[in-house]
Motif scaffolding. Structure first.
Motif, mmCIF file in Angstrom:
data_model
loop_
_atom_site.group_PDB
_atom_site.id
_atom_site.type_symbol
_atom_site.label_atom_id
_atom_site.label_comp_id
_atom_site.label_asym_id
_atom_site.label_seq_id
_atom_site.Cartn_x
_atom_site.Cartn_y
_atom_site.Cartn_z
ATOM 1 N N HIS A 166 10.617 -1.019 -10.370
ATOM 2 C CA HIS A 166 9.614 0.016 -10.585
ATOM 3 C C HIS A 166 8.249 -0.579 -10.237
ATOM 4 C CE1 HIS A 166 9.515 -2.402 -14.236
ATOM 5 N NE2 HIS A 166 8.259 -1.990 -14.399
ATOM 6 N N LEU A 167 7.205 0.221 -10.328
ATOM 7 C CA LEU A 167 5.845 -0.245 -10.094
ATOM 8 C C LEU A 167 5.170 -0.505 -11.437
ATOM 9 C CD1 LEU A 167 4.743 2.384 -7.413
ATOM 10 C CD2 LEU A 167 5.602 0.077 -6.983
ATOM 11 N N ASN A 168 4.604 -1.698 -11.586
ATOM 12 C CA ASN A 168 3.849 -1.942 -12.814
ATOM 13 C C ASN A 168 2.422 -1.416 -12.643
ATOM 14 O OD1 ASN A 168 2.391 -3.861 -11.362
ATOM 15 N ND2 ASN A 168 3.485 -5.615 -12.228
ATOM 16 N N GLU A 169 1.602 -1.593 -13.664
ATOM 17 C CA GLU A 169 0.263 -0.994 -13.643
ATOM 18 C C GLU A 169 -0.587 -1.525 -12.489
ATOM 19 O OE1 GLU A 169 -3.635 -0.477 -16.587
ATOM 20 O OE2 GLU A 169 -1.794 -1.414 -17.325
ATOM 21 N N ARG A 170 -0.551 -2.833 -12.248
ATOM 22 C CA ARG A 170 -1.369 -3.403 -11.175
ATOM 23 C C ARG A 170 -0.873 -2.943 -9.807
ATOM 24 N NH1 ARG A 170 -3.474 -9.457 -11.896
ATOM 25 N NH2 ARG A 170 -4.778 -8.583 -10.233
ATOM 26 N N MET A 171 0.435 -2.787 -9.657
ATOM 27 C CA MET A 171 0.981 -2.268 -8.394
ATOM 28 C C MET A 171 0.521 -0.838 -8.160
ATOM 29 S SD MET A 171 4.883 -3.700 -8.454
ATOM 30 C CE MET A 171 5.263 -5.452 -8.249
ATOM 31 N N CYS A 172 0.516 -0.027 -9.208
ATOM 32 C CA CYS A 172 0.063 1.356 -9.067
ATOM 33 C C CYS A 172 -1.397 1.407 -8.629
ATOM 34 C CB CYS A 172 0.247 2.106 -10.383
ATOM 35 S SG CYS A 172 1.969 2.403 -10.853
ATOM 36 N N GLU A 173 -2.236 0.565 -9.204
ATOM 37 C CA GLU A 173 -3.646 0.509 -8.816
ATOM 38 C C GLU A 173 -3.794 0.059 -7.366
ATOM 39 O OE1 GLU A 173 -5.345 -2.149 -11.625
ATOM 40 O OE2 GLU A 173 -5.333 -0.712 -13.289
ATOM 41 N N PHE A 174 -2.992 -0.932 -6.961
ATOM 42 C CA PHE A 174 -3.056 -1.445 -5.593
ATOM 43 C C PHE A 174 -2.692 -0.340 -4.593
ATOM 44 C CE2 PHE A 174 -1.069 -3.515 -1.924
ATOM 45 C CZ PHE A 174 -2.008 -4.477 -1.583
ATOM 46 N N VAL A 175 -1.604 0.381 -4.869
ATOM 47 C CA VAL A 175 -1.167 1.455 -3.967
ATOM 48 C C VAL A 175 -2.256 2.511 -3.820
ATOM 49 C CG1 VAL A 175 0.486 3.348 -3.685
ATOM 50 C CG2 VAL A 175 1.293 1.087 -4.403
ATOM 51 N N VAL A 227 11.694 4.390 -6.053
ATOM 52 C CA VAL A 227 11.508 2.934 -5.966
ATOM 53 C C VAL A 227 12.747 2.213 -6.482
ATOM 54 C CG1 VAL A 227 10.105 0.978 -6.713
ATOM 55 C CG2 VAL A 227 9.020 3.200 -6.227
ATOM 56 N N GLU A 228 13.243 1.269 -5.687
ATOM 57 C CA GLU A 228 14.374 0.429 -6.093
ATOM 58 C C GLU A 228 13.979 -1.040 -6.196
ATOM 59 O OE1 GLU A 228 17.338 1.290 -3.169
ATOM 60 O OE2 GLU A 228 17.830 3.247 -4.042
ATOM 61 N N GLU A 229 13.036 -1.463 -5.343
ATOM 62 C CA GLU A 229 12.546 -2.848 -5.373
ATOM 63 C C GLU A 229 11.046 -2.844 -5.108
ATOM 64 O OE1 GLU A 229 16.498 -5.169 -3.579
ATOM 65 O OE2 GLU A 229 14.772 -4.770 -2.296
ATOM 66 N N ALA A 230 10.336 -3.686 -5.845
ATOM 67 C CA ALA A 230 8.892 -3.856 -5.617
ATOM 68 C C ALA A 230 8.560 -5.322 -5.828
ATOM 69 C CB ALA A 230 8.090 -2.977 -6.572
ATOM 70 N N TYR A 231 7.932 -5.939 -4.816
ATOM 71 C CA TYR A 231 7.629 -7.369 -4.937
ATOM 72 C C TYR A 231 6.478 -7.736 -4.009
ATOM 73 C CZ TYR A 231 10.660 -7.629 -0.781
ATOM 74 O OH TYR A 231 11.229 -7.436 0.455
ATOM 75 N N ILE A 232 5.895 -8.887 -4.245
ATOM 76 C CA ILE A 232 4.687 -9.332 -3.564
ATOM 77 C C ILE A 232 4.970 -9.815 -2.143
ATOM 78 C CG2 ILE A 232 4.870 -11.730 -4.312
ATOM 79 C CD1 ILE A 232 1.833 -11.726 -4.778
ATOM 80 N N HIS A 233 3.978 -9.643 -1.265
ATOM 81 C CA HIS A 233 3.949 -10.299 0.037
ATOM 82 C C HIS A 233 2.778 -11.275 -0.008
ATOM 83 C CE1 HIS A 233 4.719 -10.436 4.465
ATOM 84 N NE2 HIS A 233 3.487 -10.927 4.445
ATOM 85 N N CYS A 234 3.050 -12.567 0.055
ATOM 86 C CA CYS A 234 2.012 -13.562 -0.209
ATOM 87 C C CYS A 234 0.924 -13.548 0.868
ATOM 88 C CB CYS A 234 2.626 -14.954 -0.329
ATOM 89 S SG CYS A 234 3.057 -15.706 1.242
ATOM 90 N N SER A 235 -0.198 -14.138 0.530
ATOM 91 C CA SER A 235 -1.382 -14.089 1.391
ATOM 92 C C SER A 235 -1.435 -15.199 2.435
ATOM 93 C CB SER A 235 -2.643 -14.172 0.520
ATOM 94 O OG SER A 235 -2.683 -15.416 -0.154
ATOM 95 N N LYS A 236 -0.398 -16.018 2.511
ATOM 96 C CA LYS A 236 -0.444 -17.223 3.346
ATOM 97 C C LYS A 236 -0.868 -16.930 4.783
ATOM 98 C CE LYS A 236 2.355 -21.164 4.839
ATOM 99 N NZ LYS A 236 3.674 -21.832 4.737
ATOM 100 N N LEU A 285 3.493 9.077 -7.997
ATOM 101 C CA LEU A 285 3.847 10.213 -8.848
ATOM 102 C C LEU A 285 4.209 9.745 -10.254
ATOM 103 C CD1 LEU A 285 5.922 12.348 -6.318
ATOM 104 C CD2 LEU A 285 3.463 12.422 -6.797
ATOM 105 N N ASP A 286 4.886 8.606 -10.325
ATOM 106 C CA ASP A 286 5.150 7.915 -11.592
ATOM 107 C C ASP A 286 5.568 6.504 -11.225
ATOM 108 O OD1 ASP A 286 8.118 7.845 -11.232
ATOM 109 O OD2 ASP A 286 7.983 10.000 -11.621
ATOM 110 N N THR A 287 5.916 5.686 -12.207
ATOM 111 C CA THR A 287 6.199 4.276 -11.926
ATOM 112 C C THR A 287 7.473 4.080 -11.116
ATOM 113 O OG1 THR A 287 7.339 4.058 -14.064
ATOM 114 C CG2 THR A 287 4.991 3.500 -13.989
ATOM 115 N N HIS A 288 8.282 5.118 -10.951
ATOM 116 C CA HIS A 288 9.510 5.012 -10.165
ATOM 117 C C HIS A 288 9.463 5.863 -8.894
ATOM 118 C CE1 HIS A 288 11.031 3.502 -14.068
ATOM 119 N NE2 HIS A 288 11.908 2.837 -13.328
ATOM 120 N N HIS A 344 5.614 -5.107 -1.090
ATOM 121 C CA HIS A 344 6.823 -4.500 -0.539
ATOM 122 C C HIS A 344 7.375 -3.485 -1.528
ATOM 123 C CE1 HIS A 344 7.617 -7.271 2.888
ATOM 124 N NE2 HIS A 344 7.009 -8.171 2.126
ATOM 125 N N VAL A 345 7.746 -2.335 -1.027
ATOM 126 C CA VAL A 345 8.439 -1.333 -1.837
ATOM 127 C C VAL A 345 9.634 -0.841 -1.033
ATOM 128 C CG1 VAL A 345 8.311 0.885 -3.020
ATOM 129 C CG2 VAL A 345 6.303 -0.611 -2.972
#
Length: 314
Positions: A4-13, A126-135, A45-48, A88-89
């Motif tokens: 799902h999307l957490n609060e910071r992910m929702c703000e980022f989107v 949403v089934e997967e949500a994870y970071i893409h690093c800044s490298k 629309l919501d966290t999912h 990534h979503v």
């Protein structure tokens, strides 16, 4: 990794103005494309659940076609301007009509410009949500908006036109194919006159049968066409048996009516080929001029030399 999307992910989107969309058809053949809009056009629309509008685009409909066959998709959001981080979503999607989406979510904005008005929505579970690093994410900055290319324009030229010269190249190839076909047709018409006599066929001294009438003609006395029918350019009426076997005809090696017809077809083929080559040269000059204009425009907008992706402080 979350489902799902957490609060910071929702703000980022909600802050992003673009993302990259990956889809595949039922056979697993992939497409990757780009989506953009005002901040928040990718709606949480919501966290999912996410949703994004489908605007009128290039007409290929690759993503929508893939989703109808295979609902799995991947979304990559990258913040090039501030955080230099990505998200990534992955999930499954369904297509929703604009009216149905607005009935369920009446707070969706309405844009009066047709090119910025949603025709469909893609709703993503949403089934997967994870970071893409800044490298390896470069640091960008926004350039001043150029009014000649307003966001959401439906003007073909402003959207890019034939930037890569595909249409011009296709037109040139089609013209060459038409010219080759015309030349081949002329050669086919000339073949009966040039073919050597086979054993068992009438000799030059034998009576020669009349050539078959061409499609769409009604043989008249003297080889005339139907009344009121225009003759084909550069072509004379089909010869009668008498003219085909008369002294001086093409069959006896002279310069009779059949030879004149062959020569006329050859002239016509050369004319068509010359026109095709002229069109090709014109299209090539137009493409070169457009490329030169683009390069000059880019050079004029460059206000400093490129220093590399990762210079300066992080």
């Amino acid at each position: 990794m979350l489902d799902h999307l957490n609060e910071r992910m929702c703000e980022f989107v909600a802050q992003q103005e673009m993302f990259f969309l990956a889809t595949a058809d039922a056979r697993g053949e992939c497409d990757n494309t780009f989506r953009a809009g005002p901040p928040g056009f990718l709606r949480v629309l919501d966290t999912h659940t996410l949703a994004f509008p489908e605007y009128r685009g290039n007409g290929v409909h690759a993503s929508l076609g893939n989703i109808q066959e295979n609902p799995h998709l991947g979304i990559l959001l990258v913040d090039f301007l501030n955080a230099r981080i990505g998200l990534h979503v992955n999930g499954t999607a369904r297509l929703v009509e604009d009216a149905a989406m607005r009935a369920d979510h009446p707070d969706l904005p309405v844009d009066p410009v047709p090119g910025r008005r949603a025709e469909l929505w893609v709703e993503v579970t949403v089934e997967e949500a994870y970071i893409h690093c800044s490298k390896h994410i470069p640091q960008f900055q926004k350039a001043p908006r150029r009014p000649a290319r307003a966001w959401g324009t439906d003007d073909v030229r402003r959207k890019g036109g034939d930037y890569f010269g595909v249409a011009a190249g296709a037109a040139t190839r089609a013209a060459k194919a038409d010219a080759a076909s015309a030349a081949k047709s002329g050669a086919a018409e000339a073949a009966p006159a040039a073919a050597p006599a086979k054993s068992g066929t009438p000799t030059d001294a034998s009576p020669t049968p009349a050539p078959a009438p061409h499609a769409g003609t009604n043989p008249q006395p003297g080889g005339a066409r139907n009344p009121g029918e225009a003759a084909r350019p550069g072509r004379e009426p089909a010869p009668t048996p008498a003219s085909a076997s008369a002294p001086g005809s093409a069959k006896s090696g002279g310069s009779g009516r059949l030879s004149a017809s062959v020569l006329a077809w050859q002239r016509e083929a050369r004319r068509v080929l010359a026109e095709a080559e002229a069109r090709g040269r014109t299209a090539a000059r137009a493409s070169e001029a457009a490329a030169s204009h683009r390069h000059a425009d880019r050079a004029g907008r460059a206000d400093r030399a490129f220093q590399g992706w990762f210079t300066g402080t992080a």
